[in-house]
Design a protein around this motif. Structure first.
Motif, mmCIF file in Angstrom:
data_model
loop_
_atom_site.group_PDB
_atom_site.id
_atom_site.type_symbol
_atom_site.label_atom_id
_atom_site.label_comp_id
_atom_site.label_asym_id
_atom_site.label_seq_id
_atom_site.Cartn_x
_atom_site.Cartn_y
_atom_site.Cartn_z
ATOM 1 N N LEU A 61 0.600 -0.811 -0.303
ATOM 2 C CA LEU A 61 0.045 -0.214 0.127
ATOM 3 C C LEU A 61 0.585 1.453 -0.055
ATOM 4 N N ASP B 209 2.289 1.085 -3.640
ATOM 5 C CA ASP B 209 0.608 0.625 -4.797
ATOM 6 C C ASP B 209 1.635 0.127 -5.753
ATOM 7 N N GLN C 266 -9.839 -0.292 -1.450
ATOM 8 C CA GLN C 266 -9.539 0.740 -1.645
ATOM 9 C C GLN C 266 -10.893 2.008 -1.603
ATOM 10 N N GLN D 91 -11.973 4.357 1.153
ATOM 11 C CA GLN D 91 -12.113 5.313 1.065
ATOM 12 C C GLN D 91 -13.535 6.138 1.468
#
Length: 101
Positions: free
Chosen positions: A27, A30, A51, A55
């Motif tokens: 992470l 990425d 993700q 988010q």
């Protein structure tokens, strides 16, 4: 999916419905690390879904409230010792032998 953080790492480990390892995602960088080249797309799709959910689950940081504006207070005659120089008692307490009775 299992998120693991430790030793300066932040990784997401992905398994399929048969509980077989698909790969892991770094992470911080990425970057995906699939078990096989054929699983690269599945890993990327699973991480993108994760993700999007993460988010959406994290509320946006509130805007900081502006600092209140403090109006300046007009200067009052006060000496460095904090005494009110306009008070009749001021000098009487400092110089008792000059104080008027």
């Amino acid at each position: 999916m299992t998120r693991w953080t430790g030793f300066g790492q932040d990784r997401l480990y992905v398994r399929n419905d048969a509980d077989e390892a698909v790969g892991w995602w770094d992470l911080l960088a990425d970057e995906g690390h699939p078990q096989t080249a054929a699983q690269a797309t599945g890993l990327a799709e699973a991480v993108a879904e994760w993700q999007a959910i993460e988010q959406a689950a994290v509320p946006a940081a509130p805007e900081p409230e502006p600092e209140p504006i403090v109006e300046p207070v007009p200067d009052e005659p006060v000496d460095e010792a904090g005494l009110d120089l306009e008070s009749p008692e001021c000098f009487g307490s400092l110089l008792p032998h000059y104080a008027m009775s």
